[in-house]
Scaffold this motif. Sequence first.
Motif, PDB file in Angstrom:
ATOM      1  N   TYR A   1       0.834  -1.209   0.000  1.00  0.00           N
ATOM      2  CA  TYR A   1       0.000   0.000   0.000  1.00  0.00           C
ATOM      3  C   TYR A   1       0.867   1.257   0.000  1.00  0.00           C
ATOM      4  O   TYR A   1       0.657   2.174  -0.799  1.00  0.00           O
ATOM      5  N   VAL A   2       1.840   1.308   0.899  1.00  0.00           N
ATOM      6  CA  VAL A   2       2.692   2.494   0.994  1.00  0.00           C
ATOM      7  C   VAL A   2       3.463   2.710  -0.304  1.00  0.00           C
ATOM      8  O   VAL A   2       3.550   3.832  -0.825  1.00  0.00           O
ATOM      9  N   TYR A   3       4.026   1.626  -0.850  1.00  0.00           N
ATOM     10  CA  TYR A   3       4.751   1.751  -2.115  1.00  0.00           C
ATOM     11  C   TYR A   3       3.834   2.264  -3.218  1.00  0.00           C
ATOM     12  O   TYR A   3       4.207   3.139  -3.998  1.00  0.00           O
ATOM     13  N   SER A   4       2.625   1.732  -3.297  1.00  0.00           N
ATOM     14  CA  SER A   4       1.697   2.115  -4.362  1.00  0.00           C
ATOM     15  C   SER A   4       1.277   3.572  -4.245  1.00  0.00           C
ATOM     16  O   SER A   4       1.174   4.275  -5.260  1.00  0.00           O
ATOM     17  N   VAL A   5       1.036   4.033  -3.030  1.00  0.00           N
ATOM     18  CA  VAL A   5       0.669   5.443  -2.849  1.00  0.00           C
ATOM     19  C   VAL A   5       1.828   6.357  -3.243  1.00  0.00           C
ATOM     20  O   VAL A   5       1.639   7.364  -3.935  1.00  0.00           O
ATOM     21  N   LEU A   6       3.045   6.001  -2.828  1.00  0.00           N
ATOM     22  CA  LEU A   6       4.200   6.846  -3.124  1.00  0.00           C
ATOM     23  C   LEU A   6       4.469   6.943  -4.624  1.00  0.00           C
ATOM     24  O   LEU A   6       4.944   7.974  -5.112  1.00  0.00           O
ATOM     25  N   THR A   7       4.177   5.892  -5.350  1.00  0.00           N
ATOM     26  CA  THR A   7       4.455   5.881  -6.798  1.00  0.00           C
ATOM     27  C   THR A   7       3.202   6.081  -7.635  1.00  0.00           C
ATOM     28  O   THR A   7       3.284   6.076  -8.866  1.00  0.00           O
ATOM     29  N   GLY A   8       2.046   6.262  -6.989  1.00  0.00           N
ATOM     30  CA  GLY A   8       0.782   6.232  -7.720  1.00  0.00           C
ATOM     31  C   GLY A   8       0.177   7.563  -8.090  1.00  0.00           C
ATOM     32  O   GLY A   8      -0.941   7.600  -8.615  1.00  0.00           O
ATOM     33  N   TYR A   9       0.853   8.673  -7.819  1.00  0.00           N
ATOM     34  CA  TYR A   9       0.285   9.970  -8.184  1.00  0.00           C
ATOM     35  C   TYR A   9       0.052  10.019  -9.700  1.00  0.00           C
ATOM     36  O   TYR A   9       0.903   9.591 -10.481  1.00  0.00           O
ATOM     37  N   ALA A  10      -1.112  10.535 -10.081  1.00  0.00           N
ATOM     38  CA  ALA A  10      -1.462  10.565 -11.502  1.00  0.00           C
ATOM     39  C   ALA A  10      -2.241  11.837 -11.811  1.00  0.00           C
ATOM     40  O   ALA A  10      -2.809  12.477 -10.914  1.00  0.00           O
ATOM     41  N   ASN A  11      -2.256  12.206 -13.080  1.00  0.00           N
ATOM     42  CA  ASN A  11      -3.074  13.333 -13.504  1.00  0.00           C
ATOM     43  C   ASN A  11      -4.543  12.957 -13.352  1.00  0.00           C
ATOM     44  O   ASN A  11      -4.950  11.856 -13.739  1.00  0.00           O
ATOM     45  N   PRO A  12      -5.365  13.848 -12.799  1.00  0.00           N
ATOM     46  CA  PRO A  12      -6.783  13.509 -12.631  1.00  0.00           C
ATOM     47  C   PRO A  12      -7.464  13.343 -13.978  1.00  0.00           C
ATOM     48  O   PRO A  12      -7.170  14.075 -14.928  1.00  0.00           O
ATOM     49  N   PRO A  13      -8.362  12.388 -14.095  1.00  0.00           N
ATOM     50  CA  PRO A  13      -9.069  12.200 -15.368  1.00  0.00           C
ATOM     51  C   PRO A  13      -9.976  13.385 -15.666  1.00  0.00           C
ATOM     52  O   PRO A  13     -10.453  14.062 -14.743  1.00  0.00           O
ATOM     53  N   PRO A  14     -10.216  13.688 -16.926  1.00  0.00           N
ATOM     54  CA  PRO A  14     -11.125  14.787 -17.277  1.00  0.00           C
ATOM     55  C   PRO A  14     -12.495  14.585 -16.635  1.00  0.00           C
ATOM     56  O   PRO A  14     -13.061  13.493 -16.690  1.00  0.00           O
ATOM     57  N   GLY A  15     -12.997  15.643 -16.024  1.00  0.00           N
ATOM     58  CA  GLY A  15     -14.285  15.558 -15.344  1.00  0.00           C
ATOM     59  C   GLY A  15     -14.168  15.462 -13.846  1.00  0.00           C
ATOM     60  O   GLY A  15     -15.172  15.519 -13.131  1.00  0.00           O
ATOM     61  N   LEU A  16     -12.956  15.327 -13.335  1.00  0.00           N
ATOM     62  CA  LEU A  16     -12.738  15.248 -11.884  1.00  0.00           C
ATOM     63  C   LEU A  16     -12.207  16.586 -11.389  1.00  0.00           C
ATOM     64  O   LEU A  16     -11.161  17.058 -11.846  1.00  0.00           O
ATOM     65  N   THR A  17     -12.925  17.207 -10.472  1.00  0.00           N
ATOM     66  CA  THR A  17     -12.533  18.498  -9.919  1.00  0.00           C
ATOM     67  C   THR A  17     -11.639  18.290  -8.704  1.00  0.00           C
ATOM     68  O   THR A  17     -12.055  17.658  -7.725  1.00  0.00           O
ATOM     69  N   VAL A  18     -10.448  18.825  -8.776  1.00  0.00           N
ATOM     70  CA  VAL A  18      -9.481  18.673  -7.684  1.00  0.00           C
ATOM     71  C   VAL A  18      -9.292  20.039  -7.019  1.00  0.00           C
ATOM     72  O   VAL A  18      -8.945  21.020  -7.685  1.00  0.00           O
ATOM     73  N   ALA A  19      -9.519  20.098  -5.718  1.00  0.00           N
ATOM     74  CA  ALA A  19      -9.386  21.351  -4.983  1.00  0.00           C
ATOM     75  C   ALA A  19      -7.921  21.725  -4.841  1.00  0.00           C
ATOM     76  O   ALA A  19      -7.043  20.857  -4.866  1.00  0.00           O
ATOM     77  N   PRO A  20      -7.635  23.017  -4.691  1.00  0.00           N
ATOM     78  CA  PRO A  20      -6.241  23.439  -4.470  1.00  0.00           C
ATOM     79  C   PRO A  20      -5.653  22.756  -3.237  1.00  0.00           C
ATOM     80  O   PRO A  20      -6.311  22.614  -2.209  1.00  0.00           O
ATOM     81  N   GLY A  21      -4.413  22.333  -3.345  1.00  0.00           N
ATOM     82  CA  GLY A  21      -3.757  21.656  -2.230  1.00  0.00           C
ATOM     83  C   GLY A  21      -4.074  20.181  -2.126  1.00  0.00           C
ATOM     84  O   GLY A  21      -3.612  19.514  -1.194  1.00  0.00           O
ATOM     85  N   GLN A  22      -4.852  19.651  -3.067  1.00  0.00           N
ATOM     86  CA  GLN A  22      -5.177  18.237  -3.084  1.00  0.00           C
ATOM     87  C   GLN A  22      -4.569  17.594  -4.325  1.00  0.00           C
ATOM     88  O   GLN A  22      -4.363  18.251  -5.349  1.00  0.00           O
ATOM     89  N   PHE A  23      -4.311  16.291  -4.248  1.00  0.00           N
ATOM     90  CA  PHE A  23      -3.677  15.574  -5.348  1.00  0.00           C
ATOM     91  C   PHE A  23      -4.394  14.243  -5.542  1.00  0.00           C
ATOM     92  O   PHE A  23      -4.713  13.551  -4.576  1.00  0.00           O
ATOM     93  N   TYR A  24      -4.622  13.915  -6.800  1.00  0.00           N
ATOM     94  CA  TYR A  24      -5.328  12.669  -7.112  1.00  0.00           C
ATOM     95  C   TYR A  24      -4.363  11.495  -7.052  1.00  0.00           C
ATOM     96  O   TYR A  24      -3.267  11.530  -7.614  1.00  0.00           O
ATOM     97  N   ASN A  25      -4.800  10.446  -6.351  1.00  0.00           N
ATOM     98  CA  ASN A  25      -3.998   9.224  -6.252  1.00  0.00           C
ATOM     99  C   ASN A  25      -4.948   8.034  -6.269  1.00  0.00           C
ATOM    100  O   ASN A  25      -5.754   7.866  -5.347  1.00  0.00           O
ATOM    101  N   PRO A  26      -4.896   7.213  -7.308  1.00  0.00           N
ATOM    102  CA  PRO A  26      -5.842   6.096  -7.412  1.00  0.00           C
ATOM    103  C   PRO A  26      -5.672   5.031  -6.337  1.00  0.00           C
ATOM    104  O   PRO A  26      -6.558   4.191  -6.159  1.00  0.00           O
ATOM    105  N   TYR A  27      -4.555   5.042  -5.609  1.00  0.00           N
ATOM    106  CA  TYR A  27      -4.321   4.033  -4.572  1.00  0.00           C
ATOM    107  C   TYR A  27      -4.686   4.549  -3.179  1.00  0.00           C
ATOM    108  O   TYR A  27      -4.627   3.788  -2.209  1.00  0.00           O
ATOM    109  N   TYR A  28      -5.071   5.813  -3.094  1.00  0.00           N
ATOM    110  CA  TYR A  28      -5.412   6.410  -1.799  1.00  0.00           C
ATOM    111  C   TYR A  28      -6.920   6.294  -1.596  1.00  0.00           C
ATOM    112  O   TYR A  28      -7.694   6.613  -2.491  1.00  0.00           O
TER     113      TYR A  28
END
Length: 281
Positions: free
Chosen positions: A159-186
Amino acid sequence: MLRKVIALAALGLALTAGPAAAATHPEHPHQLGWSFQGPFGKFDKAQLQRGYKVYREVCASCHAMNLMYFRNLGQKGGPFFDEKYPNPNDNPYVKALAAEIQVNDIDSETGDTIQRPATSADRFPSPFPNEAAARASNGGAMPPDLSVIIKARHDGPNYVYSVLTGYANPPPGLTVAPGQFYNPYYPGDLAAYWKGDHHSVPKGGFIGMPPPLGTGKVTFDDGAPSTVAQQAKDVTAFLTWASEPKMEERKAFGLAAMIYLLLFTVLLWFSYKRIWRNVAH
């Protein structure tokens, strides 16, 4: 009339249950083969040393490890254990690592707060003086203590390894607030932030920690490639050791106990056959 009330109530429940039904789960973590897994698994000492460097140079700026002392680094099974120094407090390399860090102390004469080089008897220092300061520096989020983070998460190392390496660009249609980051493993529920089909909400969640690792961000003393994947593997191994520093001793004891019980069982069997061989039963 009663039927209409029941029908309206059922419709209301269906409508309110829509977002809950759309709640998603994170991606399944990558399943890596770790050297410490299995009944005969052991920590890779070089990997632990690299992992400590990643923690110290990257993670320690936000995450505390309040259960760890510098002397633990030199104990048996630790990343800097040396048989010449059975007492880790005497290990000169551990002393040198500790001395690189400044810790808070009290001047015995004036009572003032001072800073001094750490010793092997000191805890790993916290990056913040209190929780309020930690939250203020991280957009309201409290960085978790990493002392036992591997034990505190399901499928901890993966889990920890996947989160550390899993940051990705958010898919179109997903609103990400400032200071937040999309991670499919989180873990999280992105339904409220998704503008697309509610039956295809992206997996994962938002994490307040920016991507901590980067290619070449840490220089390893043994010449290992400083890729994001390598850094993530090494720091995950180090955090696993920190969560269970006596793992190798526990496995060795368990193996010895199983061998003893097996031999004891064989002896009992032959004793039974010898004692009762002439008795009819």
